[in-house]
Design an enzyme around this catalytic site. Structure first.
Site, PDB file in Angstrom:
ATOM      1  N   CYS A   1       0.808  -1.227   0.000  1.00  0.00           N
ATOM      2  CA  CYS A   1       0.000   0.000   0.000  1.00  0.00           C
ATOM      3  C   CYS A   1       0.838   1.273   0.000  1.00  0.00           C
ATOM      4  CB  CYS A   1      -0.960   0.002   1.191  1.00  0.00           C
ATOM      5  SG  CYS A   1      -0.148   0.120   2.813  1.00  0.00           S
TER       6      CYS A   1
ATOM      7  N   HIS B   1      -1.154   1.475   7.186  1.00  0.00           N
ATOM      8  CA  HIS B   1      -1.823   1.538   5.880  1.00  0.00           C
ATOM      9  C   HIS B   1      -1.930   2.962   5.365  1.00  0.00           C
ATOM     10  CE1 HIS B   1      -4.143  -0.007   2.595  1.00  0.00           C
ATOM     11  NE2 HIS B   1      -5.221   0.695   2.892  1.00  0.00           N
TER      12      HIS B   1
ATOM     13  N   ASP C   1      -8.467   3.451  -2.638  1.00  0.00           N
ATOM     14  CA  ASP C   1      -7.436   2.575  -2.091  1.00  0.00           C
ATOM     15  C   ASP C   1      -7.118   1.489  -3.111  1.00  0.00           C
ATOM     16  OD1 ASP C   1      -5.796   0.944  -0.617  1.00  0.00           O
ATOM     17  OD2 ASP C   1      -7.137   0.744   1.105  1.00  0.00           O
TER      18      ASP C   1
END
Length: 290
Positions: A68, A107, A122
């Site tokens: 991520c 994250h 995302d």
């Protein structure tokens, strides 16, 4: 860095000028189907770089993926470059084996504002918890997508992202109790706040995730890629394919145990990845599900 090279990498040929939800959705869908969510560098004796130039070279020029902190940073750069109002946010992933959220901000996710409306974007959740379209930042509203039903809930300034999964049919009965399978229909994904972040806020965590003995990323090699109908996941030597809603509100899940030679072949043919270094696959501890 060249924005056109990024668009070529993800196969995007549509509008760069309309800063609307349709364009945002299109770019997100192209990225998650072209750029794998993976941490294979860690298991090839290399580092997961955090610098944007290094990420661009790794993903765009070398045709790799990332986790991520990499794939969402690249997406942030692309969206801001073409004019979207984009903000970095920090999240805390839910860890099923211990039934709690991570204590550290592990994250990176994005908030994009279009015509006064805020959306969560995302590209770095991976597996079957990966959103295919931006989620409108509204508390308590079910937002159905192909992978599942997503829902955002806000409590005292903290936002929680959950998903409601379909039933799942496992074709290989020996994998019915696999630690890779999500056990609950209603699954927590992560929590976050709307406090704006910079990539510098993630530097220490990027190091921690690669060096701490308690990091599940050290014990798990993974690579996942969305398709128009589902998602491929490679965890250790186990390859899975989940076809969303193949019939009767049920996902079809196929498992296959690979040899070392087959791992290299799968990476090349399915994920379009050529490592150039020796990979040491690791099966994980159950923190990552497919």
């Amino acid at each position: 860095m060249d924005i056109e090279a990024y668009f070529e990498r993800i196969g995007y040929k549509n509008s760069r000028n309309k800063l609307d939800l349709e364009t945002l959705t299109d770019i997100l869908e192209h990225q998650i189907r072209a750029v794998p969510f993976e941490n294979l560098n860690m298991h090839c004796g290399q580092a997961m770089e955090l610098g944007l130039e290094a990420i661009f070279d790794h993903i765009v020029r070398r045709n790799r993926g990332g986790w991520c902190l990499q794939v969402n940073q690249l997406l942030y750069w692309a969206l801001t470059t073409i004019g979207f109002q984009t903000t970095m946010l920090g999240g805390y992933f839910y860890i099923p084996p211990v039934n709690k959220y991570s204590t550290g901000m592990v994250h990176l996710l994005l908030q994009v504002t279009i015509d006064g409306r805020n959306y969560i974007v995302d590209a770095g959740s991976g597996s079957s918890s990966q959103m295919w379209q931006p989620l409108e930042l509204i508390s308590g509203k079910d937002q159905p997508q192909v992978p599942c039903i997503f829902c955002l809930t806000e409590e005292r300034g903290i936002w929680y992202l959950d998903q409601i999964r379909r039933e799942q049919y496992i074709t290989n009965k020996e994998f019915l109790n696999s630690h890779l399978l999500p056990k609950k229909k209603h699954q927590k994904i992560y929590l976050f706040t709307l406090e704006p972040r910079t990539i510098e806020d993630f530097e220490s965590m990027n190091t921690y995730l690669q060096t701490s003995p308690t990091s599940s990323f050290i014990t798990t090699s993974f690579c996942s890629l969305q398709t128009p109908e589902g998602v491929y996941c490679l965890v250790g030597f186990i390859l899975t394919y989940r076809k969303f809603n193949y019939k009767d509100n049920t996902d079809l899940v196929e498992f296959k145990t690979l040899t070392e030679e087959e791992v290299e072949e799968v990476l090349r043919n399915i994920f379009k990845i050529s490592l150039g270094r020796n990979l040491v696959p690791k099966p994980g501890d159950g923190s990552l599900t497919i």
